[in-house]
Design a protein around this motif. Structure first.
Motif, PDB file in Angstrom:
ATOM      1  N   ASP A   1      30.973  80.357  14.261  1.00 33.64           N
ATOM      2  CA  ASP A   1      31.008  81.809  14.451  1.00 33.64           C
ATOM      3  C   ASP A   1      30.025  82.277  15.518  1.00 33.64           C
ATOM      4  O   ASP A   1      29.816  83.478  15.698  1.00 33.64           O
ATOM      5  CB  ASP A   1      30.736  82.531  13.125  1.00 33.64           C
ATOM      6  N   GLY A   2      29.406  81.329  16.256  1.00 31.41           N
ATOM      7  CA  GLY A   2      28.523  81.675  17.355  1.00 31.41           C
ATOM      8  C   GLY A   2      27.069  81.856  16.986  1.00 31.41           C
ATOM      9  O   GLY A   2      26.256  82.234  17.840  1.00 31.41           O
ATOM     10  N   THR A   3      26.688  81.571  15.755  1.00 29.66           N
ATOM     11  CA  THR A   3      25.297  81.716  15.332  1.00 29.66           C
ATOM     12  C   THR A   3      24.462  80.561  15.877  1.00 29.66           C
ATOM     13  O   THR A   3      24.821  79.392  15.708  1.00 29.66           O
ATOM     14  CB  THR A   3      25.183  81.736  13.798  1.00 29.66           C
ATOM     15  N   ARG A   4      23.339  80.904  16.530  1.00 31.24           N
ATOM     16  CA  ARG A   4      22.421  79.876  17.012  1.00 31.24           C
ATOM     17  C   ARG A   4      21.446  79.555  15.887  1.00 31.24           C
ATOM     18  O   ARG A   4      20.744  80.447  15.384  1.00 31.24           O
ATOM     19  CB  ARG A   4      21.668  80.354  18.255  1.00 31.24           C
ATOM     20  N   VAL A   5      21.365  78.282  15.511  1.00 29.64           N
ATOM     21  CA  VAL A   5      20.589  77.865  14.346  1.00 29.64           C
ATOM     22  C   VAL A   5      19.407  77.003  14.793  1.00 29.64           C
ATOM     23  O   VAL A   5      19.570  76.016  15.513  1.00 29.64           O
ATOM     24  CB  VAL A   5      21.460  77.071  13.346  1.00 29.64           C
ATOM     25  N   PHE A   6      18.209  77.422  14.360  1.00 29.28           N
ATOM     26  CA  PHE A   6      16.984  76.662  14.604  1.00 29.28           C
ATOM     27  C   PHE A   6      16.478  76.106  13.273  1.00 29.28           C
ATOM     28  O   PHE A   6      16.705  76.678  12.214  1.00 29.28           O
ATOM     29  CB  PHE A   6      15.886  77.569  15.188  1.00 29.28           C
ATOM     30  N   ASP A   7      15.751  74.995  13.357  1.00 28.00           N
ATOM     31  CA  ASP A   7      15.108  74.412  12.179  1.00 28.00           C
ATOM     32  C   ASP A   7      13.611  74.329  12.407  1.00 28.00           C
ATOM     33  O   ASP A   7      13.152  73.754  13.403  1.00 28.00           O
ATOM     34  CB  ASP A   7      15.665  73.014  11.880  1.00 28.00           C
ATOM     35  N   LEU A   8      12.846  74.908  11.484  1.00 26.25           N
ATOM     36  CA  LEU A   8      11.393  74.826  11.517  1.00 26.25           C
ATOM     37  C   LEU A   8      10.908  74.186  10.225  1.00 26.25           C
ATOM     38  O   LEU A   8      11.373  74.548   9.131  1.00 26.25           O
ATOM     39  CB  LEU A   8      10.760  76.220  11.657  1.00 26.25           C
ATOM     40  N   ARG A   9       9.996  73.255  10.343  1.00 22.44           N
ATOM     41  CA  ARG A   9       9.417  72.575   9.190  1.00 22.44           C
ATOM     42  C   ARG A   9       7.910  72.817   9.176  1.00 22.44           C
ATOM     43  O   ARG A   9       7.195  72.410  10.110  1.00 22.44           O
ATOM     44  CB  ARG A   9       9.709  71.066   9.254  1.00 22.44           C
ATOM     45  N   MET A  10       7.429  73.487   8.154  1.00 22.89           N
ATOM     46  CA  MET A  10       5.991  73.713   8.004  1.00 22.89           C
ATOM     47  C   MET A  10       5.396  72.448   7.402  1.00 22.89           C
ATOM     48  O   MET A  10       5.819  71.999   6.325  1.00 22.89           O
ATOM     49  CB  MET A  10       5.738  74.913   7.086  1.00 22.89           C
ATOM     50  N   GLN A  11       4.404  71.867   8.092  1.00 21.10           N
ATOM     51  CA  GLN A  11       3.904  70.569   7.660  1.00 21.10           C
ATOM     52  C   GLN A  11       2.417  70.421   7.917  1.00 21.10           C
ATOM     53  O   GLN A  11       1.844  71.068   8.786  1.00 21.10           O
ATOM     54  CB  GLN A  11       4.661  69.454   8.382  1.00 21.10           C
ATOM     55  N   ALA A  12       1.790  69.565   7.129  1.00 23.91           N
ATOM     56  CA  ALA A  12       0.383  69.211   7.322  1.00 23.91           C
ATOM     57  C   ALA A  12       0.303  67.951   8.169  1.00 23.91           C
ATOM     58  O   ALA A  12       1.224  67.127   8.195  1.00 23.91           O
ATOM     59  CB  ALA A  12      -0.293  68.984   5.977  1.00 23.91           C
ATOM     60  N   GLY A  13      -0.818  67.798   8.881  1.00 23.21           N
ATOM     61  CA  GLY A  13      -0.989  66.606   9.707  1.00 23.21           C
ATOM     62  C   GLY A  13      -2.402  66.522  10.232  1.00 23.21           C
ATOM     63  O   GLY A  13      -3.326  67.153   9.705  1.00 23.21           O
ATOM     64  N   GLU A  14      -2.566  65.741  11.286  1.00 23.07           N
ATOM     65  CA  GLU A  14      -3.849  65.608  11.964  1.00 23.07           C
ATOM     66  C   GLU A  14      -3.630  65.743  13.463  1.00 23.07           C
ATOM     67  O   GLU A  14      -2.621  65.268  13.992  1.00 23.07           O
ATOM     68  CB  GLU A  14      -4.502  64.253  11.662  1.00 23.07           C
ATOM     69  N   THR A  15      -4.581  66.381  14.137  1.00 23.03           N
ATOM     70  CA  THR A  15      -4.474  66.602  15.580  1.00 23.03           C
ATOM     71  C   THR A  15      -5.769  66.167  16.248  1.00 23.03           C
ATOM     72  O   THR A  15      -6.862  66.500  15.780  1.00 23.03           O
ATOM     73  CB  THR A  15      -4.206  68.081  15.890  1.00 23.03           C
ATOM     74  N   GLU A  16      -5.655  65.424  17.351  1.00 16.29           N
ATOM     75  CA  GLU A  16      -6.833  64.950  18.078  1.00 16.29           C
ATOM     76  C   GLU A  16      -7.136  65.917  19.215  1.00 16.29           C
ATOM     77  O   GLU A  16      -6.700  65.728  20.347  1.00 16.29           O
ATOM     78  CB  GLU A  16      -6.597  63.536  18.609  1.00 16.29           C
ATOM     79  N   PHE A  17      -7.887  66.962  18.912  1.00 15.37           N
ATOM     80  CA  PHE A  17      -8.319  67.908  19.937  1.00 15.37           C
ATOM     81  C   PHE A  17      -9.426  67.302  20.794  1.00 15.37           C
ATOM     82  O   PHE A  17      -9.509  67.551  21.992  1.00 15.37           O
ATOM     83  CB  PHE A  17      -8.854  69.197  19.292  1.00 15.37           C
ATOM     84  N   GLN A  18     -10.313  66.530  20.144  1.00 18.31           N
ATOM     85  CA  GLN A  18     -11.451  65.900  20.799  1.00 18.31           C
ATOM     86  C   GLN A  18     -11.253  64.387  20.717  1.00 18.31           C
ATOM     87  O   GLN A  18     -10.762  63.870  19.717  1.00 18.31           O
ATOM     88  CB  GLN A  18     -12.745  66.297  20.100  1.00 18.31           C
TER      89      GLN A  18
END
Length: 504
Positions: free
Chosen positions: A60-77
């Motif tokens: 029907d023309g609907t644009r569908v996105f998927d978002l997953r809220m998740q925990a993790g680790e990020t190396e900023f430094q």
């Protein structure tokens, strides 16, 4: 000398020492509260550009996105992993992009260990899809709001909005951009290659204790959390190499309390082309643009072959005395992002003389006015209560809202579900940065603004939209209110205090 006199002399000496100690301590605190990162960073990290979110289009023309809220680790430094949250990754989220006239659906799955939610900041959409604190997503469940894009091209964003925990959830990393396009904006000769000459610039201040984020406010910080360094798109000390004469920066203040006064280190002029709700009628030349938490601006800056220039945040007046000005970040300076121009640049066309017409009312057809006084911990003397409707507005009408801040500290004001016109600031015509479509406006103490807005619905007497201070600590303390949109002659219903989605 009598014993009594000795005692007096000793007491006077002790009092003098204590006064000097207290005074010296206050001076030490005051001197140490000023933050500057100018010259401290080496801009050694290439700017991360959030990926464009993948989508599918239904029959029907609907644009569908998927978002997953998740925990993790990020190396900023280097070598240090920080516990973080994100959408579809460990920190921040992908950029969603849709076209005016499209119907979109976003399937948001919560894989965190606690409930959260998502608000589509700046979006025109039904209240049931807005994602305020009334609509929580329980762990392990999915919420799938859908709506039609009915507004002009603009730079919007998405972030959590849980009651009393918004600051914490945003600081952990739950935020992302939502860019809207339309036919008129696509026809303009503007930088438009995402990640190349059209850059998302999500600015956050932060503070680390080793590898971990520090979230403490400090006793002197009445505005909320203030960090001692900044990052862009989750990148510390970022640089971006650019190969075009003109570069478009989509600035988003995603900090929770800090207001920035953006400019460049050489004070070069740039062109302001858009505000919260989309493009201005014409570009405005300036060398500064001030953004409080939640506000956005689109600017175009010209660079010369082989040069480097730094996007910087300068000190600004937040409407406080010299003491609180210092402790609430008004005296701080940050080097945000270095742009490195290649030795050979692609030619960029001149900016169009006309950009677009903001689709916001001028207030001439307003049917009524309302007044809102901002003073912690509430608005008009009331803390947020999700079971109470504070204002009832009629679908299709225009109103003028007067917002006053005489609270002795900075606030700002955000309204869900619409864009508004800033008619005046302290009785005067607003500066160019406030003349476009807006959904958030900064109010230093001693400021009164008049806003014109139209409530185009849809009507829903039982499901409220929000208005609130977007300094997230203030929001969490209860500086929020609720309004419902009803058909003419109808009354507000009885909203549920909260609804936690327990779907699949």
């Amino acid at each position: 000398m009598s014993g009594f006199k000795r005692v007096l002399i000793i007491l006077a000496s002790v009092a003098t020492v204590l006064a000097l100690a207290v005074g010296g301590g206050a001076l030490w605190l005051y001197s140490g509260a000023k933050v500057s990162t100018v010259g401290r960073g080496d801009f050694r990290n290439e700017l991360a550009v959030p990926p464009l979110a993948e989508s599918t289009v239904t029959a029907d023309g609907t644009r569908v996105f998927d978002l997953r809220m998740q925990a993790g680790e990020t190396e900023f430094q280097d070598g240090q992993k920080t516990p973080t949250w994100g959408f579809n990754g460990s920190y921040l989220g992908p950029t969603l992009r849709a076209e005016r006239g499209e119907k979109v659906q976003v399937r948001v799955r919560n894989t965190l260990a606690e409930a959260s939610n998502v608000h589509w900041h700046g979006m025109h959409l039904p209240a049931t899809m807005d994602g305020g604190p009334q609509r929580m997503i329980a762990p392990g469940t999915t919420w799938s709001p859908s709506w039609k894009i009915t507004q002009p091209a603009a730079t919007l964003w998405y972030h959590p909005h849980p009651m009393g925990e918004t600051e914490d959830h945003v600081q952990r990393g739950l935020a992302g951009m939502f860019i809207l396009d339309d036919t008129a904006s696509r026809a303009l000769a503007l930088p438009d290659t995402y990640g190349v000459n059209d850059l998302p610039v999500i600015v956050q201040d932060t503070k680390f204790d080793g590898a971990r984020f520090v979230h403490a406010h400090g006793l002197t910080r009445t505005v909320g959390f203030l960090g001692d360094r900044t990052m862009v798109n989750g990148t510390l000390d970022p640089y971006k190499e650019v190969g075009d004469e003109r570069v478009r920066l989509r600035l988003l203040n995603a900090s929770t309390a800090r207001t920035y006064d953006f400019g460049f280190d050489d004070s070069r002029e740039f062109s302001l082309i858009g505000t919260d709700g989309g493009l201005l009628e014409k570009a405005a030349a300036t060398d500064r643009i001030q953004l409080s938490p939640g506000e956005r601006a689109e600017i175009v800056v010209r660079v010369r072959p082989g040069e480097r220039t730094v996007l910087r945040s300068y000190p600004l007046d937040i409407g406080q005395d010299f003491y609180n000005q210092r402790f609430n970040g008004g005296d701080d300076t940050f080097d945000i992002l270095e742009l490195r121009a290649k030795k050979q640049l692609r030619r960029s066309p001149a900016l169009p003389t006309a950009l677009g017409k903001p689709e916001v009312p001028d207030g001439s057809h307003a049917v009524r006015g309302r007044s809102f006084d901002l003073a912690l911990p509430g608005i008009n003397g009331h803390k947020m209560n999700m079971g109470r409707v504070d204002e009832t507005v009629t679908r299709g009408t225009t109103e003028i809202w007067t917002i006053r801040n005489n609270n002795g500290m900075p606030h700002n004001f955000h309204i869900h579900g619409l864009q508004f016109t800033v008619l005046s600031v302290n009785g005067r015509e607003p500066r160019p940065a406030l003349r476009g479509a807006k959904d958030t406006v900064f109010l230093p103490s001693g400021t009164t603004v008049k806003l014109a807005m139209r409530f185009d619905g849809p009507a829903d007497p039982d499901t409220p939209y929000m208005y609130h201070c977007h300094l997230l600590s203030h929001e969490d303390q209860g500086m929020m209110g609720q309004f419902v949109v009803v058909e003419k002659g109808r009354k507000a219903g009885r909203p549920a205090a909260t609804h936690t989605h327990q779907g699949h």
